[in-house]
Each structure stands twice: as structure tokens, then as C-alpha cells.
Design a protein around this motif. Structure first.
Motif, short mmCIF file in Angstrom:
data_model
loop_
_atom_site.label_atom_id
_atom_site.label_comp_id
_atom_site.label_asym_id
_atom_site.label_seq_id
_atom_site.Cartn_x
_atom_site.Cartn_y
_atom_site.Cartn_z
N THR A 82 -77.45 -34.18 34.40
CA THR A 82 -76.49 -33.65 35.35
C THR A 82 -76.47 -34.53 36.60
N ILE A 83 -75.30 -35.04 36.93
CA ILE A 83 -75.14 -35.92 38.08
C ILE A 83 -74.53 -35.13 39.23
N VAL A 84 -75.12 -35.29 40.40
CA VAL A 84 -74.70 -34.53 41.58
C VAL A 84 -74.12 -35.48 42.61
N TYR A 85 -73.09 -35.01 43.34
CA TYR A 85 -72.49 -35.82 44.40
C TYR A 85 -71.93 -34.91 45.48
N ASP A 86 -71.52 -35.53 46.59
CA ASP A 86 -70.80 -34.81 47.64
C ASP A 86 -69.32 -34.86 47.28
N ARG A 87 -68.78 -33.74 46.87
CA ARG A 87 -67.43 -33.69 46.31
C ARG A 87 -66.38 -33.81 47.41
N PRO A 88 -65.52 -34.85 47.35
CA PRO A 88 -64.51 -35.04 48.39
C PRO A 88 -63.28 -34.15 48.15
N LEU A 89 -62.75 -33.60 49.22
CA LEU A 89 -61.55 -32.77 49.16
C LEU A 89 -60.65 -33.07 50.36
N ILE A 90 -59.40 -33.42 50.08
CA ILE A 90 -58.42 -33.57 51.15
C ILE A 90 -57.74 -32.22 51.33
N VAL A 91 -57.63 -31.77 52.56
CA VAL A 91 -57.05 -30.47 52.86
C VAL A 91 -55.98 -30.63 53.95
N GLU A 92 -54.82 -30.06 53.70
CA GLU A 92 -53.74 -30.04 54.69
C GLU A 92 -53.74 -28.67 55.35
N VAL A 93 -53.76 -28.65 56.68
CA VAL A 93 -53.81 -27.39 57.42
C VAL A 93 -52.56 -27.24 58.28
N TRP A 94 -51.84 -26.13 58.06
CA TRP A 94 -50.70 -25.76 58.91
C TRP A 94 -51.13 -24.60 59.80
N TYR A 95 -50.62 -24.56 61.04
CA TYR A 95 -51.12 -23.57 61.99
C TYR A 95 -50.11 -23.36 63.12
N PRO A 96 -50.16 -22.22 63.82
CA PRO A 96 -49.31 -22.03 65.00
C PRO A 96 -49.66 -23.06 66.06
N ALA A 97 -48.64 -23.64 66.68
CA ALA A 97 -48.88 -24.78 67.56
C ALA A 97 -48.04 -24.69 68.83
N ALA A 154 -54.54 -23.43 54.73
CA ALA A 154 -55.28 -24.62 54.29
C ALA A 154 -55.00 -24.87 52.82
N SER A 155 -54.28 -25.95 52.52
CA SER A 155 -53.91 -26.28 51.15
C SER A 155 -54.75 -27.46 50.66
N ILE A 156 -55.36 -27.28 49.48
CA ILE A 156 -56.36 -28.22 48.97
C ILE A 156 -55.76 -29.22 47.99
N ASP A 157 -56.14 -30.49 48.12
CA ASP A 157 -55.99 -31.46 47.03
C ASP A 157 -57.28 -31.39 46.21
N HIS A 158 -57.20 -30.79 45.01
CA HIS A 158 -58.40 -30.63 44.20
C HIS A 158 -58.73 -31.93 43.48
N THR A 159 -59.83 -32.55 43.84
CA THR A 159 -60.28 -33.81 43.24
C THR A 159 -60.36 -33.69 41.72
N ASP A 160 -59.96 -34.75 41.04
CA ASP A 160 -59.88 -34.85 39.57
C ASP A 160 -58.68 -34.10 39.01
#
Length: 431
Positions: free
Chosen positions: A87-102, A180-186
């Protein structure tokens, strides 16, 4: 065809004008008149069409948007583990776009351009970028005046993108939500790598992103940790069901699909719903129509662990997740106050934004399109019901409940003659 041509023309001309403008608009809590001068209502995806229901329109807040790079530490690297004896372990990268009141500063404009991709990385030569316009301001200052706001996590299908539901993310942010909308890696169009990774990681990604957002200094005071919701589409809805407490059946289909990872995803007596999430919107969840079981790969008993309100949205001719399978899952979530919105004769694409003008090939176009329904109209209806659902269950707004009290002869918020092709079912939880 005329509307598409107009959209493209306005996009090109409007983008040019915005680029040339010096900009002198100050932030307010209402619509930005400069943005609508350049791109009037009806020209940006998600804008309310003339037949849109009442809650499709945006709220009082200006919308900011930011891109985050997060890392979930010490996660199983499914891709490399599949080809390894260990089993190989890593720090899983995730790009997240956040929309919010501004709040907009002088010179900032309520417009942005998103870049996404047609094609997919596992089909050589097919991947190519496209852009589309949004009503949000990149890196705008958060508006804390009416906060804290509910947090909503958004999870795309397989493959997919964090921008696939941008119209809905912007809409909710304008009504006082952090989204918060996720780009799910892989699992994005740019890195289609593994269905097994998708199944293993969906719920883990969702849980991690919600908690990471809540503890980050910039969002901590903006978000209400007691009002967290989730929106999932297809495999994103699959992940949301797991987050809500459901697990898979340990049967031959699951073992064949997921091999050594089967123990991680099957239902266990110790599995409990994640208490952070208080409500969920499930667009066309996958897995209910696989195999001979009424609930497909899902363990029926574990579906009864779902104990928060759920809004299910599906097309009656869904040939990807399978409409009958979706209904079986809906019926099995017996301890959830649940609603089912059905687009009659629609296929699977009941969540994404419309097809971009450059989607000329059939496969590209039908990533977004439906043979019966206008996707823009579907988007407006989604905005209406998702707003009512979250306003009632996350904001505790009693007025929003009215829009969920649909009967065959009464659709609150809809204009006359605009409910043709829709069905809405409400089921109380089992006592």
C-alpha cells in the motif's frame, strides 16, 4: 440556434468591452449594473429565463471566487497501489473552487471567465480547453456582514470538473452560502485515471474538504460549522451517499470492480453518517441499477442510516445511473425526509451547465445536452429547488418550506403552464 449565436456574440463583444473599461463600480449587496450593461440577464449560464421559477434568480450578494490547492495527508495512492504489492501512501492533492458572498472594491467587476476542458485525458488528442463566462469576481473581499453562512460542498461525476455546476455554485453564493466545489484527483477530464480511485476517495475527499475549509482562517469566520450541506452529481452523489452513512454490498460485482479495495467501501455495522453534514442534494446517484439486487451495489440496510433531509434529482430515462435504480435508493433511505424531483424523459444530464458553443462533436455535446430538455431551463429549476431545500434545512427559513410543498395541482413559485414534464414526490422518514 439563434439564442446560441446571440450568446457567442454577446460573449465576444462583452468580454472586449470589459477588458477595455477602466471600471468604476463599487461593491454593493445588489446586482452590479455595469455587469448587466455588458452582459444583460439571459446571456450568462444560470441567469433566469422568462419562464424560470421564483427562486432561480440570484440573491442580494455580490459573488467572489477563489481557487485553493489543498492536500489531504497520508491517503492511499490508489493508482500506484493497484500495481504494487504494498500500500502506497501520499498527500492527496485537491483543487477546490470556492464561491462566497463578497464586497467589490472600486474597479472590480462582477464577471469572470472559467476555463474547463472538452474531451478527456484517457482519449489521446481529444482534450482541449474552452471558456465560459460567470457572474463572480476573482479573489474579491469576503462579505462578513450577514455571516456566518452555510457551507455547501459540491462533488462532480466521473469524469467531471469543479466548474460543471458553476451556475449553481454562483447562485447559492449570491444567496448567502459559501460553496466549495472539488476537482477530484484521478477523476477529472484532465486526469481520468481510475474508477477505483473514484469510489475509494469520493467520500474521503468530501469530508476532508469540508473540514479543511472550516478551519482555514479566511473561511473559518465566514462559515457556519453547524450548517454544512453537500451536493453530489452521479459519482459525486455516490460519494455523498457514503458520506451520509451508506455502504456497498460485499457481492461478486463489487469484488470484481474493486478487488483488494472492497473492504474499504462495503457496509460495516460501525459505519455511521458523518455528523458534520446536515442536508444533501443528490443528482442522479450511481450504483442503484448495477446487478440484480434492487439497490444494485449498495447495501440496503446501510441506506437506512441516512438520517438527514435529502433532495434527489433525476431524469426518468437516465441510462447511466438508471432511473429505476435511483428510485430504489430513494425508497431505501427510509429514515430521511426526502424529496424526488423527476425530469420526465430526461437522461442523465440533469446537473451540468449547457454545452459550450465549441462542443460540435456529438460526444462533447452530449456531455451536457439532453434530447428533450433545454439544459438552461433545467439549471433554473435546479436553482429554485436547491435554494428552497437548503434555505429551509440549513438556514431554517420557514418561508422556504412553502416552495417544497408541491402537489400535483400546486407548484409554488412556478409560472402558469411551466410545470409540464416535472414530477415532485415528498416522503416522510419512517417513524
Amino acid at each position: 440556434m439563434k439564442r446560441r449565436f446571440l450568446w457567442v456574440l454577446l460573449f465576444v463583444l462583452g468580454t472586449f468591452v470589459v477588458a477595455q473599461s477602466s471600471g468604476n463600480v463599487h461593491g454593493t449587496t445588489s446586482y452590479d449594473p455595469f455587469a448587466y450593461t455588458q452582459h444583460p440577464l439571459g446571456t450568462v449560464w444560470g441567469d433566469p429565463l422568462p419562464d424560470a421559477p421564483a427562486l432561480a434568480a440570484r440573491g442580494k450578494f455580490m459573488v467572489g471566487v477563489r481557487t485553493l490547492q489543498l492536500f489531504n495527508p497520508n491517503q492511499i495512492d490508489v493508482i500506484n497501489t493497484l500495481t504494487s504489492d504494498s500500500t502506497i501512501v501520499y498527500d492527496r492533492p485537491l483543487i477546490v473552487e470556492v464561491w462566497y458572498p463578497a464586497i467589490l472594491e472600486p474597479g472590480q467587476v462582477q464577471l469572470t471567465i472559467y476555463t474547463d476542458f472538452l474531451g478527456r485525458s484517457d482519449k489521446p488528442g481529444s482534450l482541449r480547453p474552452y471558456t465560459f463566462l460567470g457572474r463572480a469576481t476573482r479573489d474579491a473581499r469576503p462579505n462578513t456582514t450577514d455571516g456566518p453562512y452555510p457551507l455547501v460542498v459540491v462533488s462532480h461525476g466521473y469524469p467531471g470538473s469543479r466548474y460543471l455546476l458553476a451556475y449553481l455554485c454562483e447562485n447559492l453564493a449570491s444567496k448567502g452560502y459559501v460553496v466549495a466545489s472539488i476537482d477530484h484527483t484521478d477523476s477529472t477530464y484532465r486526469d481520468v485515471a481510475s474508477f477505483v480511485s473514484t469510489v475509494v476517495n469520493r467520500s474521503l475527499d468530501q469530508r476532508f474538504v469540508a473540514r479543511e475549509i472550516l478551519k482555514m482562517p479566511i473561511w473559518k469566520d465566514l462559515c457556519d460549522p453547524n450548517a454544512v450541506g453537500i451536493i453530489g452529481y452521479s459519482m459525486g452523489a455516490f460519494g455523498a451517499l457514503r458520506t451520509l452513512g451508506a455502504g456497498l454490498e460485499e457481492n461478486d460485482i463489487v469484488k470484481r470492480y474493486f478487488g483488494r479495495f472492497t473492504p474499504m467501501i462495503v457496509a460495516k455495522p460501525s459505519d455511521e453518517p458523518d455528523p458534520l453534514f446536515k442536508a444533501a442534494v443528490l443528482f442522479a446517484p450511481w450504483g442503484g441499477a448495477v446487478g440484480t439486487s434492487p439497490t444494485g451495489v449498495w447495501n440496503k440496510e446501510s441506506l437506512a442510516k441516512i438520517n438527514v433531509p435529502t433532495l434527489w434529482i433525476a431524469g426518468s430515462q437516465d441510462d447511466v445511473a438508471g432511473y429505476r435504480g435511483i428510485v430504489n435508493l430513494f425508497e431505501s433511505a427510509v429514515n430521511s425526509k426526502r424529496y424526488l424531483l423527476t425530469y420526465l424523459n430526461a437522461l442523465h444530464n440533469v446537473a451540468p451547465h449547457p454545452a459550450p458553443p465549441i462542443a460540435k462533436e456529438f460526444d462533447d455535446y452530449y456531455r451536457f445536452a439532453d434530447p428533450v430538455w433545454d439544459i438552461w431551463r433545467i439549471n433554473n429549476i435546479n436553482q429554485h429547488f436547491v435554494t428552497a431545500f437548503f434555505d429551509y434545512y440549513l438556514k431554517r427559513d420557514e418561508n422556504a418550506k412553502t416552495y417544497l410543498e408541491v402537489t400535483p395541482t400546486s407548484w409554488p413559485g412556478f409560472k402558469p403552464r411551466t410545470t409540464v414534464g416535472l414530477e415532485f414526490l415528498t416522503v416522510d422518514p419512517r417513524e
